[in-house]
Design a protein around this motif. Sequence first.
Motif, PDB file in Angstrom:
ATOM      1  N   LEU A  13       0.833  12.881  31.092  1.00 35.01           N
ATOM      2  CA  LEU A  13      -0.332  13.421  31.804  1.00 35.01           C
ATOM      3  C   LEU A  13      -0.254  13.163  33.310  1.00 35.01           C
ATOM      4  O   LEU A  13      -0.543  14.050  34.108  1.00 35.01           O
ATOM      5  N   ILE A  14       0.150  11.969  33.677  1.00 36.18           N
ATOM      6  CA  ILE A  14       0.286  11.645  35.101  1.00 36.18           C
ATOM      7  C   ILE A  14       1.320  12.565  35.743  1.00 36.18           C
ATOM      8  O   ILE A  14       1.095  13.116  36.825  1.00 36.18           O
ATOM      9  N   GLY A  15       2.447  12.748  35.050  1.00 36.02           N
ATOM     10  CA  GLY A  15       3.488  13.636  35.576  1.00 36.02           C
ATOM     11  C   GLY A  15       3.004  15.068  35.722  1.00 36.02           C
ATOM     12  O   GLY A  15       3.265  15.723  36.740  1.00 36.02           O
ATOM     13  N   LEU A  16       2.290  15.562  34.742  1.00 35.32           N
ATOM     14  CA  LEU A  16       1.788  16.935  34.799  1.00 35.32           C
ATOM     15  C   LEU A  16       0.742  17.104  35.907  1.00 35.32           C
ATOM     16  O   LEU A  16       0.724  18.117  36.608  1.00 35.32           O
ATOM     17  N   ILE A  17      -0.119  16.105  36.075  1.00 35.30           N
ATOM     18  CA  ILE A  17      -1.122  16.156  37.151  1.00 35.30           C
ATOM     19  C   ILE A  17      -0.434  16.147  38.516  1.00 35.30           C
ATOM     20  O   ILE A  17      -0.778  16.923  39.409  1.00 35.30           O
ATOM     21  N   LEU A  18       0.563  15.266  38.669  1.00 38.09           N
ATOM     22  CA  LEU A  18       1.296  15.206  39.938  1.00 38.09           C
ATOM     23  C   LEU A  18       2.072  16.491  40.200  1.00 38.09           C
ATOM     24  O   LEU A  18       2.123  16.960  41.348  1.00 38.09           O
ATOM     25  N   SER A  19       2.655  17.078  39.149  1.00 36.67           N
ATOM     26  CA  SER A  19       3.397  18.324  39.359  1.00 36.67           C
ATOM     27  C   SER A  19       2.446  19.445  39.755  1.00 36.67           C
ATOM     28  O   SER A  19       2.773  20.277  40.599  1.00 36.67           O
ATOM     29  N   GLU A  20       1.257  19.452  39.212  1.00 34.91           N
ATOM     30  CA  GLU A  20       0.254  20.455  39.596  1.00 34.91           C
ATOM     31  C   GLU A  20      -0.218  20.207  41.030  1.00 34.91           C
ATOM     32  O   GLU A  20      -0.348  21.140  41.820  1.00 34.91           O
ATOM     33  N   PHE A  21      -0.435  18.946  41.347  1.00 36.87           N
ATOM     34  CA  PHE A  21      -0.915  18.583  42.686  1.00 36.87           C
ATOM     35  C   PHE A  21       0.102  18.969  43.766  1.00 36.87           C
ATOM     36  O   PHE A  21      -0.262  19.485  44.814  1.00 36.87           O
ATOM     37  N   PHE A  22       1.380  18.718  43.501  1.00 33.29           N
ATOM     38  CA  PHE A  22       2.417  18.999  44.487  1.00 33.29           C
ATOM     39  C   PHE A  22       3.021  20.396  44.344  1.00 33.29           C
ATOM     40  O   PHE A  22       3.881  20.781  45.135  1.00 33.29           O
ATOM     41  N   GLY A  23       2.609  21.134  43.337  1.00 34.32           N
ATOM     42  CA  GLY A  23       3.112  22.483  43.145  1.00 34.32           C
ATOM     43  C   GLY A  23       4.545  22.530  42.662  1.00 34.32           C
ATOM     44  O   GLY A  23       5.215  23.546  42.781  1.00 34.32           O
ATOM     45  N   ASN A  24       5.041  21.420  42.121  1.00 35.02           N
ATOM     46  CA  ASN A  24       6.404  21.357  41.597  1.00 35.02           C
ATOM     47  C   ASN A  24       6.301  21.382  40.070  1.00 35.02           C
ATOM     48  O   ASN A  24       5.908  20.404  39.456  1.00 35.02           O
ATOM     49  N   TYR A  25       6.656  22.486  39.467  1.00 31.02           N
ATOM     50  CA  TYR A  25       6.442  22.667  38.042  1.00 31.02           C
ATOM     51  C   TYR A  25       7.668  22.366  37.190  1.00 31.02           C
ATOM     52  O   TYR A  25       7.702  22.699  36.012  1.00 31.02           O
ATOM     53  N   GLU A  26       8.671  21.708  37.781  1.00 28.41           N
ATOM     54  CA  GLU A  26       9.876  21.390  37.025  1.00 28.41           C
ATOM     55  C   GLU A  26       9.568  20.477  35.841  1.00 28.41           C
ATOM     56  O   GLU A  26      10.149  20.625  34.772  1.00 28.41           O
ATOM     57  N   LEU A  27       8.638  19.530  36.020  1.00 29.30           N
ATOM     58  CA  LEU A  27       8.279  18.629  34.925  1.00 29.30           C
ATOM     59  C   LEU A  27       7.660  19.422  33.770  1.00 29.30           C
ATOM     60  O   LEU A  27       7.962  19.169  32.607  1.00 29.30           O
ATOM     61  N   SER A  28       6.830  20.390  34.087  1.00 35.10           N
ATOM     62  CA  SER A  28       6.215  21.212  33.038  1.00 35.10           C
ATOM     63  C   SER A  28       7.282  21.936  32.236  1.00 35.10           C
ATOM     64  O   SER A  28       7.206  22.004  31.004  1.00 35.10           O
ATOM     65  N   TYR A  29       8.285  22.476  32.904  1.00 38.38           N
ATOM     66  CA  TYR A  29       9.365  23.173  32.208  1.00 38.38           C
ATOM     67  C   TYR A  29      10.191  22.197  31.385  1.00 38.38           C
ATOM     68  O   TYR A  29      10.624  22.519  30.281  1.00 38.38           O
ATOM     69  N   TRP A  30      10.399  20.990  31.928  1.00 38.78           N
ATOM     70  CA  TRP A  30      11.173  19.969  31.215  1.00 38.78           C
ATOM     71  C   TRP A  30      10.436  19.560  29.937  1.00 38.78           C
ATOM     72  O   TRP A  30      11.038  19.435  28.876  1.00 38.78           O
ATOM     73  N   VAL A  31       9.120  19.360  30.032  1.00 38.41           N
ATOM     74  CA  VAL A  31       8.324  18.963  28.866  1.00 38.41           C
ATOM     75  C   VAL A  31       8.389  20.042  27.788  1.00 38.41           C
ATOM     76  O   VAL A  31       8.532  19.744  26.606  1.00 38.41           O
ATOM     77  N   ASP A  32       8.306  21.297  28.203  1.00 38.38           N
ATOM     78  CA  ASP A  32       8.360  22.402  27.237  1.00 38.38           C
ATOM     79  C   ASP A  32       9.723  22.498  26.556  1.00 38.38           C
ATOM     80  O   ASP A  32       9.810  22.962  25.420  1.00 38.38           O
ATOM     81  N   SER A  33      10.776  22.048  27.226  1.00 36.44           N
ATOM     82  CA  SER A  33      12.120  22.206  26.678  1.00 36.44           C
ATOM     83  C   SER A  33      12.686  20.915  26.083  1.00 36.44           C
ATOM     84  O   SER A  33      13.857  20.894  25.706  1.00 36.44           O
ATOM     85  N   ILE A  34      11.875  19.858  25.980  1.00 36.69           N
ATOM     86  CA  ILE A  34      12.397  18.581  25.479  1.00 36.69           C
ATOM     87  C   ILE A  34      12.838  18.727  24.022  1.00 36.69           C
ATOM     88  O   ILE A  34      12.192  19.392  23.218  1.00 36.69           O
ATOM     89  N   ASN A  35      13.940  18.103  23.708  1.00 40.44           N
ATOM     90  CA  ASN A  35      14.501  18.110  22.362  1.00 40.44           C
ATOM     91  C   ASN A  35      13.550  17.348  21.434  1.00 40.44           C
ATOM     92  O   ASN A  35      13.159  16.215  21.737  1.00 40.44           O
TER      93      ASN A  35
END
Length: 170
Positions: free
Chosen positions: A42-64
């Motif tokens: 959640l912290i990572g997703l909030i920070l990615s939204e705050f900074f506009g860097n959505y790489e974490l969101s894509y990583w979470v969606d693609s995690i094995n």
Amino acid sequence: MQFKKPKTIPITNDLLATRSQRFGNYIIDMIAHNIINVIPLLIGLILSEFFGNYELSYWVDSINPLVDFLIGYIIVVLYYFTFESLTGKSLGKMATNTKVLMEDGSEPTTHAVFIRSISRLIPFEQFSFLSDVPRGWHDSIAKTVVVDVKRYNQALESYDAIDEIGKEQE
């Protein structure tokens, strides 16, 4: 004369935590380690939204799924090991007023707590404490017990009183 309490008393079945206490421990601890599992995400997703860097969101969606599964198990082991090695109690045990002891009534060793924590990874292990004597495989393997603190303290006081009577007659 000041009397010193014994360090251990024999652990009998009547001192063990009940099945409902053990079930309460399981539910509370499951909720706690699931929350702990989600917080960094959640912290990572909030920070990615705050900074506009959505790489974490894509990583979470693609995690094995296997990696996700292993991370969850690591969190479970760390959760129980940390709490029980420091206090003898997990959050669930704090809520139900129970604690972990060695079979001989002594405080749990770090090694026993580690074995106990790892043993929780056995499939269907969480149901093993539902027998007549509510003692799970993680207890048996680590040679530990979970006792009701109130009943344990009462037994300890009774043990002290009987020992004190014996000393007065000497």
